[in-house]
Write a protein that holds these residues in place. Structure first.
Motif, PDB file in Angstrom:
ATOM      1  N   LEU A 135       0.343  -9.349  -2.808  1.00  0.00           N
ATOM      2  CA  LEU A 135       1.071  -9.415  -1.553  1.00  0.00           C
ATOM      3  C   LEU A 135       2.557  -9.122  -1.744  1.00  0.00           C
ATOM      4  O   LEU A 135       3.183  -8.460  -0.915  1.00  0.00           O
ATOM      5  CB  LEU A 135       0.871 -10.785  -0.900  1.00  0.00           C
ATOM      6  CG  LEU A 135      -0.545 -11.106  -0.436  1.00  0.00           C
ATOM      7  CD1 LEU A 135      -0.629 -12.541   0.048  1.00  0.00           C
ATOM      8  CD2 LEU A 135      -0.986 -10.135   0.636  1.00  0.00           C
ATOM      9  N   ILE A 136       3.128  -9.601  -2.829  1.00  0.00           N
ATOM     10  CA  ILE A 136       4.539  -9.319  -3.128  1.00  0.00           C
ATOM     11  C   ILE A 136       4.733  -7.828  -3.380  1.00  0.00           C
ATOM     12  O   ILE A 136       5.682  -7.218  -2.883  1.00  0.00           O
ATOM     13  CB  ILE A 136       5.020 -10.160  -4.325  1.00  0.00           C
ATOM     14  CG1 ILE A 136       5.065 -11.643  -3.934  1.00  0.00           C
ATOM     15  CG2 ILE A 136       6.375  -9.680  -4.833  1.00  0.00           C
ATOM     16  CD1 ILE A 136       5.297 -12.582  -5.089  1.00  0.00           C
ATOM     17  N   GLY A 139       4.596  -5.951  -0.134  1.00  0.00           N
ATOM     18  CA  GLY A 139       5.835  -6.157   0.598  1.00  0.00           C
ATOM     19  C   GLY A 139       6.974  -5.297   0.068  1.00  0.00           C
ATOM     20  O   GLY A 139       7.744  -4.727   0.843  1.00  0.00           O
ATOM     21  N   LEU A 140       7.091  -5.188  -1.247  1.00  0.00           N
ATOM     22  CA  LEU A 140       8.144  -4.344  -1.833  1.00  0.00           C
ATOM     23  C   LEU A 140       7.926  -2.868  -1.508  1.00  0.00           C
ATOM     24  O   LEU A 140       8.883  -2.143  -1.195  1.00  0.00           O
ATOM     25  CB  LEU A 140       8.199  -4.549  -3.348  1.00  0.00           C
ATOM     26  CG  LEU A 140       8.788  -5.882  -3.812  1.00  0.00           C
ATOM     27  CD1 LEU A 140       8.653  -6.024  -5.320  1.00  0.00           C
ATOM     28  CD2 LEU A 140      10.247  -5.982  -3.394  1.00  0.00           C
ATOM     29  N   TRP A 142       6.357  -1.659   1.113  1.00  0.00           N
ATOM     30  CA  TRP A 142       6.669  -1.489   2.527  1.00  0.00           C
ATOM     31  C   TRP A 142       8.171  -1.413   2.748  1.00  0.00           C
ATOM     32  O   TRP A 142       8.658  -0.584   3.519  1.00  0.00           O
ATOM     33  CB  TRP A 142       6.073  -2.641   3.341  1.00  0.00           C
ATOM     34  CG  TRP A 142       6.456  -2.565   4.785  1.00  0.00           C
ATOM     35  CD1 TRP A 142       5.857  -1.838   5.763  1.00  0.00           C
ATOM     36  CD2 TRP A 142       7.574  -3.207   5.393  1.00  0.00           C
ATOM     37  NE1 TRP A 142       6.525  -2.001   6.949  1.00  0.00           N
ATOM     38  CE2 TRP A 142       7.594  -2.841   6.756  1.00  0.00           C
ATOM     39  CE3 TRP A 142       8.571  -4.064   4.916  1.00  0.00           C
ATOM     40  CZ2 TRP A 142       8.557  -3.295   7.634  1.00  0.00           C
ATOM     41  CZ3 TRP A 142       9.526  -4.518   5.804  1.00  0.00           C
ATOM     42  CH2 TRP A 142       9.516  -4.138   7.146  1.00  0.00           C
ATOM     43  N   LEU A 143       8.933  -2.280   2.077  1.00  0.00           N
ATOM     44  CA  LEU A 143      10.385  -2.283   2.219  1.00  0.00           C
ATOM     45  C   LEU A 143      10.995  -0.968   1.751  1.00  0.00           C
ATOM     46  O   LEU A 143      11.871  -0.399   2.423  1.00  0.00           O
ATOM     47  CB  LEU A 143      10.994  -3.451   1.437  1.00  0.00           C
ATOM     48  CG  LEU A 143      12.514  -3.580   1.494  1.00  0.00           C
ATOM     49  CD1 LEU A 143      12.964  -3.864   2.929  1.00  0.00           C
ATOM     50  CD2 LEU A 143      12.986  -4.670   0.546  1.00  0.00           C
ATOM     51  N   TYR A 146      10.167   1.774   4.293  1.00  0.00           N
ATOM     52  CA  TYR A 146      10.952   1.560   5.496  1.00  0.00           C
ATOM     53  C   TYR A 146      12.393   2.044   5.307  1.00  0.00           C
ATOM     54  O   TYR A 146      12.943   2.736   6.165  1.00  0.00           O
ATOM     55  CB  TYR A 146      10.939   0.077   5.881  1.00  0.00           C
ATOM     56  CG  TYR A 146      11.897  -0.274   6.971  1.00  0.00           C
ATOM     57  CD1 TYR A 146      11.604   0.031   8.289  1.00  0.00           C
ATOM     58  CD2 TYR A 146      13.110  -0.903   6.674  1.00  0.00           C
ATOM     59  CE1 TYR A 146      12.502  -0.289   9.302  1.00  0.00           C
ATOM     60  CE2 TYR A 146      14.004  -1.225   7.675  1.00  0.00           C
ATOM     61  CZ  TYR A 146      13.698  -0.905   8.985  1.00  0.00           C
ATOM     62  OH  TYR A 146      14.591  -1.222   9.978  1.00  0.00           O
TER      63      TYR A 146
END
Length: 164
Positions: A135-136, A139-140, A142-143, A146
């Protein structure tokens, strides 16, 4: 992707017996492990299955997404670690080492004992624990995507200004 996951799964299942060091050690994925009456086992590792102890265990037990059942009067000499699994100790059953259970429960019958320390986190939110690194990482990623997309977007330029 599907073939890759199947290949990795087959590799893990075929390599699982290699982790069982001694002839008394047991390891299984998806198939229940039963220690028969009068039988002694070493270390036990179980994924998506149950461990039924009708005899005695000299080593440790590790279970992920299953359950541990110990008959009355029998013992586990080592430690017990469980994720998403319940442990049921019958009357007079003992665990010689420590017990750590996340997303499960420890049910002790009358006279059942745990000689080491006991940590039981019964909240099912702990099932996310093995997926935390994934999950981490998601998230990275995706960041980063983005931020790259935000900085690459070009606002349109009007040819003659903003004439109203």
């Amino acid at each position: 992707m599907r073939r890759l996951l199947l290949a990795v799964g087959l590799l893990l299942v075929s390599a699982l017996p290699a982790f069982a060091r001694g002839s008394e050690d047991r390891a299984s994925v998806g198939n229940d492990i039963t220690i028969a009456e009068g039988e002694t086992a070493g270390d036990i590792a179980c994924l998506f299955c149950a461990v039924h102890v009708h005899g005695d265990v000299r080593g440790d037990i590790a279970v992920m997404f299953g359950r541990i059942e110990v008959d009355p009067g029998h013992k586990i000499a080592g430690d017990v670690a469980a994720l998403g699994a319940d442990m049921n100790l019958g009357e007079g059953a003992t665990v010689g080492g420590d017990v750590a259970i996340a997303a499960g429960d420890a049910n002790l019958g009358p006279g059942a004992m745990i000689h080491g320390s006991r940590m039981v986190l019964s909240n099912r939110i702990w099932l996310l624990l093995p997926f935390a690194p994934l999950l981490i990482l998601i998230g990275l990623i995706w960041l980063i995507v983005y931020l790259v997309r935000r900085n690459r977007y070009q606002f349109p330029a009007y040819p003659h200004g903003r004439g109203f």
